[in-house]
Every structure is written in structure tokens, then in C-alpha cells.
Design a protein around this motif. Structure first.
Motif, PDB file in Angstrom:
ATOM      1  N   LYS A  51       0.846  -1.203   0.000  1.00 30.50           N
ATOM      2  CA  LYS A  51       0.000   0.000   0.000  1.00 30.50           C
ATOM      3  C   LYS A  51       0.880   1.252   0.000  1.00 30.50           C
ATOM      4  O   LYS A  51       0.606   2.226  -0.711  1.00 30.50           O
ATOM      5  CB  LYS A  51      -0.901  -0.031   1.244  1.00 30.50           C
ATOM      6  CG  LYS A  51      -1.974   1.026   1.280  1.00 30.50           C
ATOM      7  CD  LYS A  51      -2.912   0.779   2.472  1.00 30.50           C
ATOM      8  CE  LYS A  51      -3.936   1.882   2.614  1.00 30.50           C
ATOM      9  NZ  LYS A  51      -4.752   1.721   3.833  1.00 30.50           N
ATOM     10  N   LEU A  71       6.583  -1.591   9.685  1.00 29.84           N
ATOM     11  CA  LEU A  71       6.408  -1.382  11.122  1.00 29.84           C
ATOM     12  C   LEU A  71       4.941  -1.605  11.469  1.00 29.84           C
ATOM     13  O   LEU A  71       4.058  -0.940  10.930  1.00 29.84           O
ATOM     14  CB  LEU A  71       6.788   0.060  11.506  1.00 29.84           C
ATOM     15  CG  LEU A  71       6.442   0.459  12.946  1.00 29.84           C
ATOM     16  CD1 LEU A  71       7.318  -0.294  13.958  1.00 29.84           C
ATOM     17  CD2 LEU A  71       6.594   1.958  13.154  1.00 29.84           C
ATOM     18  N   LEU A 140       0.757  12.422  17.571  1.00 30.44           N
ATOM     19  CA  LEU A 140      -0.603  12.811  17.228  1.00 30.44           C
ATOM     20  C   LEU A 140      -1.595  12.426  18.315  1.00 30.44           C
ATOM     21  O   LEU A 140      -1.711  11.253  18.663  1.00 30.44           O
ATOM     22  CB  LEU A 140      -1.022  12.122  15.913  1.00 30.44           C
ATOM     23  CG  LEU A 140      -0.770  12.859  14.593  1.00 30.44           C
ATOM     24  CD1 LEU A 140      -1.813  13.917  14.328  1.00 30.44           C
ATOM     25  CD2 LEU A 140       0.607  13.470  14.546  1.00 30.44           C
ATOM     26  N   LYS A 172      -5.499   8.576  23.493  1.00 23.98           N
ATOM     27  CA  LYS A 172      -5.048   9.898  23.051  1.00 23.98           C
ATOM     28  C   LYS A 172      -4.673  10.805  24.228  1.00 23.98           C
ATOM     29  O   LYS A 172      -3.805  11.674  24.085  1.00 23.98           O
ATOM     30  CB  LYS A 172      -6.114  10.539  22.152  1.00 23.98           C
ATOM     31  CG  LYS A 172      -6.254   9.817  20.809  1.00 23.98           C
ATOM     32  CD  LYS A 172      -4.934   9.868  20.025  1.00 23.98           C
ATOM     33  CE  LYS A 172      -4.918   9.053  18.771  1.00 23.98           C
ATOM     34  NZ  LYS A 172      -3.662   9.160  18.005  1.00 23.98           N
ATOM     35  N   PRO A 200      -5.260  17.139  14.592  1.00 22.45           N
ATOM     36  CA  PRO A 200      -5.768  17.715  13.333  1.00 22.45           C
ATOM     37  C   PRO A 200      -7.137  18.356  13.439  1.00 22.45           C
ATOM     38  O   PRO A 200      -7.725  18.703  12.404  1.00 22.45           O
ATOM     39  CB  PRO A 200      -5.859  16.470  12.437  1.00 22.45           C
ATOM     40  CG  PRO A 200      -6.245  15.377  13.389  1.00 22.45           C
ATOM     41  CD  PRO A 200      -5.559  15.706  14.695  1.00 22.45           C
TER      42      PRO A 200
HETATM   43  N1  NAP Z   1      -8.950  12.177  11.248  1.00 23.13           N
HETATM   44  C1  NAP Z   1      -9.244  12.803  12.378  1.00 23.13           C
HETATM   45  O1  NAP Z   1     -10.230  13.524  12.485  1.00 23.13           O
HETATM   46  C2  NAP Z   1      -8.352  12.660  13.554  1.00 23.13           C
HETATM   47  C3  NAP Z   1      -8.687  13.374  14.716  1.00 23.13           C
HETATM   48  C4  NAP Z   1      -7.843  13.328  15.819  1.00 23.13           C
HETATM   49  C5  NAP Z   1      -6.688  12.572  15.750  1.00 23.13           C
HETATM   50  N2  NAP Z   1      -6.394  11.868  14.624  1.00 23.13           N
HETATM   51  C6  NAP Z   1      -5.172  11.072  14.636  1.00 23.13           C
HETATM   52  O2  NAP Z   1      -4.411  11.301  13.470  1.00 23.13           O
HETATM   53  C7  NAP Z   1      -3.633  10.142  13.169  1.00 23.13           C
HETATM   54  C8  NAP Z   1      -3.790   9.786  11.711  1.00 23.13           C
HETATM   55  O3  NAP Z   1      -5.149   9.401  11.499  1.00 23.13           O
HETATM   56  P1  NAP Z   1      -5.900   9.544  10.091  1.00 23.13           P
HETATM   57  O4  NAP Z   1      -7.122  10.329  10.361  1.00 23.13           O
HETATM   58  O5  NAP Z   1      -4.971   9.957   9.028  1.00 23.13           O
HETATM   59  O6  NAP Z   1      -6.386   8.036   9.900  1.00 23.13           O
HETATM   60  P2  NAP Z   1      -6.228   7.003   8.675  1.00 23.13           P
HETATM   61  O7  NAP Z   1      -6.501   7.676   7.391  1.00 23.13           O
HETATM   62  O8  NAP Z   1      -7.061   5.833   9.069  1.00 23.13           O
HETATM   63  O9  NAP Z   1      -4.679   6.619   8.736  1.00 23.13           O
HETATM   64  C9  NAP Z   1      -4.176   5.879   9.813  1.00 23.13           C
HETATM   65  C10 NAP Z   1      -2.814   5.344   9.456  1.00 23.13           C
HETATM   66  O10 NAP Z   1      -2.332   4.572  10.567  1.00 23.13           O
HETATM   67  C11 NAP Z   1      -1.873   3.328  10.074  1.00 23.13           C
HETATM   68  N3  NAP Z   1      -1.909   2.269  11.067  1.00 23.13           N
HETATM   69  C12 NAP Z   1      -2.980   1.744  11.702  1.00 23.13           C
HETATM   70  N4  NAP Z   1      -2.602   0.745  12.509  1.00 23.13           N
HETATM   71  C13 NAP Z   1      -1.251   0.621  12.390  1.00 23.13           C
HETATM   72  C14 NAP Z   1      -0.283  -0.232  12.959  1.00 23.13           C
HETATM   73  N5  NAP Z   1      -0.631  -1.217  13.804  1.00 23.13           N
HETATM   74  N6  NAP Z   1       1.009  -0.063  12.624  1.00 23.13           N
HETATM   75  C15 NAP Z   1       1.377   0.900  11.753  1.00 23.13           C
HETATM   76  N7  NAP Z   1       0.499   1.737  11.154  1.00 23.13           N
HETATM   77  C16 NAP Z   1      -0.799   1.598  11.478  1.00 23.13           C
HETATM   78  C17 NAP Z   1      -2.803   3.032   8.907  1.00 23.13           C
HETATM   79  O11 NAP Z   1      -2.227   2.030   8.108  1.00 23.13           O
HETATM   80  P3  NAP Z   1      -3.086   1.135   7.057  1.00 23.13           P
HETATM   81  O12 NAP Z   1      -3.127   1.944   5.809  1.00 23.13           O
HETATM   82  O13 NAP Z   1      -2.284  -0.117   6.952  1.00 23.13           O
HETATM   83  O14 NAP Z   1      -4.444   0.937   7.661  1.00 23.13           O
HETATM   84  C18 NAP Z   1      -2.860   4.390   8.254  1.00 23.13           C
HETATM   85  O15 NAP Z   1      -1.720   4.621   7.467  1.00 23.13           O
HETATM   86  C19 NAP Z   1      -4.098   9.062  14.141  1.00 23.13           C
HETATM   87  O16 NAP Z   1      -3.189   8.981  15.223  1.00 23.13           O
HETATM   88  C20 NAP Z   1      -5.433   9.573  14.629  1.00 23.13           C
HETATM   89  O17 NAP Z   1      -5.782   9.092  15.912  1.00 23.13           O
HETATM   90  C21 NAP Z   1      -7.187  11.903  13.526  1.00 23.13           C
END
Ligand code: NAP
Length: 294
Positions: A51, A71, A140, A172, A200
Motif C-alpha cells: 500500500k 512497522l 498525534l 489519546k 488535526p
Molecule cells: N482524522 C481525524 O479527524 C483525527 C482526529 C484526531 C486525531 N487523529 C489522529 O491522526 C492520526 C492519523 O489518522 P488519520 O485520520 O490519518 O487516519 P487514517 O486515514 O485511518 O490513517 C491511519 C494510518 O495509521 C496506520 N496504522 C494503523 N494501525 C497501524 C499499525 N498497527 N502499525 C502501523 N500503522 C498503522 C494506517 O495504516 P493502514 O493503511 O495499513 O491501515 C494508516 O496509514 C491518528 O493517530 C489519529 O488518531 C485523527
């Protein structure tokens, strides 16, 4: 009025190395792309290398270099392997990977899956890479940390009720407490390395896509939320601008939900130095039980 900061103002990052966990989607993907466009060497630390290769292909040519390394943060054996294989300095570690709203399940290390991925893996990775770090760690979190009633005596829900939303919030809050305690420990040790928290707001990514009802509700709020490009700005700002260690960086809009990056304030619980110390010691003990120091 103060100028709104955007990725167009990233400095020339040629010669710098960044590690971005969870770089295959959402905020991590945008973060990777923008850092590489600014000339950085970006190491995508991902659980799915195929991916990640597709993401690299999609980003196309940049001034920097993008590499992919395996990882899985939910497995301490994988964290240890990643850190042991690392050689040379790393300027910035971006602890971006995360999952949310998962039903109760335990990892091979005996940790609850959301805590394992969002917190224990992040803690272990950061500790293991610290000897290589030269500039800063950005971790994050989420505004949902404010709703957490974290039980430091039961981080894996053995004795108190599990709820997917509460466990996400707990993970978090744990991240902010960890980032702040790390900053105190770095300062006490006379290190110039900084530890900063970013969030974010609410950004339209695939974070809750596995739960169609919540995903639908989030998407229906469309323009009230950050798009993924704006969602990545606090991370990019925290990773490259002159932000003091211990800061909490997020969007400037109402409730910190959307907008452009500013330094804000985490919850009182997240700023509790006593709680952070207890959490650190409990986490170190749980992690070292599974992953002894090399
Ligand atoms: N989006 C929001 O509104 C929001 C709000 C507050 C905080 N956050 C934080 O922002 C960060 C990024 O989130 P996002 O919104 O971009 O979500 P996302 O689009 O679902 O991306 C999450 C990423 O984390 C990876 N991941 C999940 N489990 C993993 C593991 N065991 N080992 C390594 N990588 C792993 C996923 O990999 P795969 O592609 O393999 O699934 C994906 O690349 C997170 O920490 C989230 O809690 C997001």
C-alpha cells in the motif's frame, strides 16, 4: 491579523530525515508528501508495504526521497525490529499512526488493540529511537483526549468496562501525557530534542471508515470539518516550525475542530505532571515486560 500558516511555507528540508508512522493514508500520507516536496528524506513506517508503494507512486517525483519500511505498532516485536534496523540520525519522528473505535481485542503482547497501536507502540518506538533523534518528536493526539477518564491502574481494561470510544480517548490522553513527560525528561537530561503534541481537529480521513454509521455522520458534517490537507497542517507546523517543546498544536477554529495551526492548550488532565510520571512508569514496566531493552 496573523498570516495563516500553510504547507507552502515549509522551509527547505534538504538533508533532513523524517520518520512518519502510518504514512499509507490520511494525514500521514499528506505529511509524507509535503515533507518530501520540501526536500526531506521521508521514511514511511507502515504495516502494509505494498500500500505504501502505491502511495509513493501516487505522490510521484519530489525534491526529496521517500523510503518504505515495515512497522506494525501493535506488535512490540515489530517495533523492536524497526528500531534495531535503524542506523544513522533521524531529525524528526512523527508518531502519526492510529486506529479508532475498535471492538475489544487483545494483541499478541496482551495489550488492548487501540492502546497497543496508538500508545504502547508509540511509547516503545520513541524510546527505542531516542538515541538517534536530533531535533524533535511529534505525537498525534485528538481533542477527544479531553473526554478520557484514563485508568492508569488498568490500561488494558482487565477490571473496568471497555468502550471503543472511551478507549480511543484514553489512548489519546495517554499520548499527550507521554509527550509532556518525555519533554520534561529530555529537558532534565539537558537534551535539545523537543517533544510536541499535534492534533488535526476533525479531518475527513478513513480513520472511522470501518464503522459505516459513524463514517457517514462524520462525512455529513463535511464543510464544518477539516479536509485532509488542512488536517495535516498542525503536524507539519509542529514538525518544522519554531515550536517550544511541550506544546499542543492544533487548528485555530472554534473548538479546535478546523482551521490553521496554532499553539493551543491540552486539557488539565493532560497537563498533570504527576499523572504523567505515574503513567510513564506503569507503561515502561508493561512494555519492558514484553520488550526488554536491547
Ligand atoms: N482524522 C481525524 O479527524 C483525527 C482526529 C484526531 C486525531 N487523529 C489522529 O491522526 C492520526 C492519523 O489518522 P488519520 O485520520 O490519518 O487516519 P487514517 O486515514 O485511518 O490513517 C491511519 C494510518 O495509521 C496506520 N496504522 C494503523 N494501525 C497501524 C499499525 N498497527 N502499525 C502501523 N500503522 C498503522 C494506517 O495504516 P493502514 O493503511 O495499513 O491501515 C494508516 O496509514 C491518528 O493517530 C489519529 O488518531 C485523527
Amino acid at each position: 491579523m496573523r498570516q495563516k500558516w500553510t504547507a507552502a511555507e515549509l522551509p527547505d528540508l534538504t538533508g533532513s530525515t523524517f520518520i512518519v508512522t502510518g504514512a499509507t493514508a490520511g494525514l500521514g500520507e499528506v505529511t509524507t508528501r509535503e515533507l518530501a516536496r520540501a526536500g526531506a528524506r521521508v521514511v514511511m513506517a507502515v504495516r502494509d508495504e505494498a500500500k505504501a508503494s502505491r502511495v509513493v507512486h501516487g505522490i510521484g517525483q519530489t525534491r526529496g526521497v521517500i523510503e518504505v519500511r515495515q512497522l506494525d505498532l501493535s506488535r512490540l516485536a515489530s517495533v523492536r525490529r524497526f528500531a534495531q534496523d535503524w542506523t544513522g540520525p533521524v531529525d524528526v519522528l512523527i508518531n502519526n499512526a492510529g486506529i479508532s473505535l475498535m471492538p475489544l481485542q487483545y494483541t499478541e503482547d496482551g495489550f488492548e488493540l487501540q492502546m497497543a497501536t496508538n500508545y504502547f507502540g508509540t511509547f516503545a518506538l520513541t524510546q527505542a529511537l531516542l538515541p538517534h533523534l536530533t531535533d524533535r518528536v511529534v505525537s498525534l493526539s485528538s481533542q477527544l483526549h479531553r473526554t478520557s477518564r484514563l485508568r492508569i491502574d488498568d490500561l488494558n481494561y482487565a477490571t473496568h468496562r471497555y468502550s471503543p470510544a472511551a478507549a480511543y480517548a484514553d489512548s489519546k490522553l495517554a499520548v499527550v501525557l507521554f509527550a509532556n513527560e518525555l519533554q520534561r525528561r529530555l529537558s532534565n537530561a539537558g537534551s535539545g530534542v523537543r517533544s510536541i503534541t499535534a492534533h488535526p481537529g476533525i479531518a475527513r480521513t478513513a480513520l472511522v471508515a470501518h464503522d459505516p454509521s459513524i463514517f457517514g455522520r462524520v462525512n455529513s458534517l463535511g464543510p464544518l470539518l477539516n479536509d485532509v490537507e488542512h488536517g495535516a497542517l498542525p503536524t507539519l507546523f509542529a514538525a518544522t516550525q519554531d515550536v517550544p517543546g511541550g506544546s499542543y498544536v492544533g487548528p485555530d477554529g472554534l473548538g479546535g475542530i478546523k482551521g490553521f495551526p496554532v499553539i493551543g492548550r491540552a486539557s488539565a488532565a493532560a497537563r498533570d505532571a504527576g499523572g504523567a510520571k505515574v503513567l510513564w512508569e506503569e507503561t515502561a514496566s508493561l512494555v519492558s515486560g514484553v520488550m526488554p531493552a536491547a
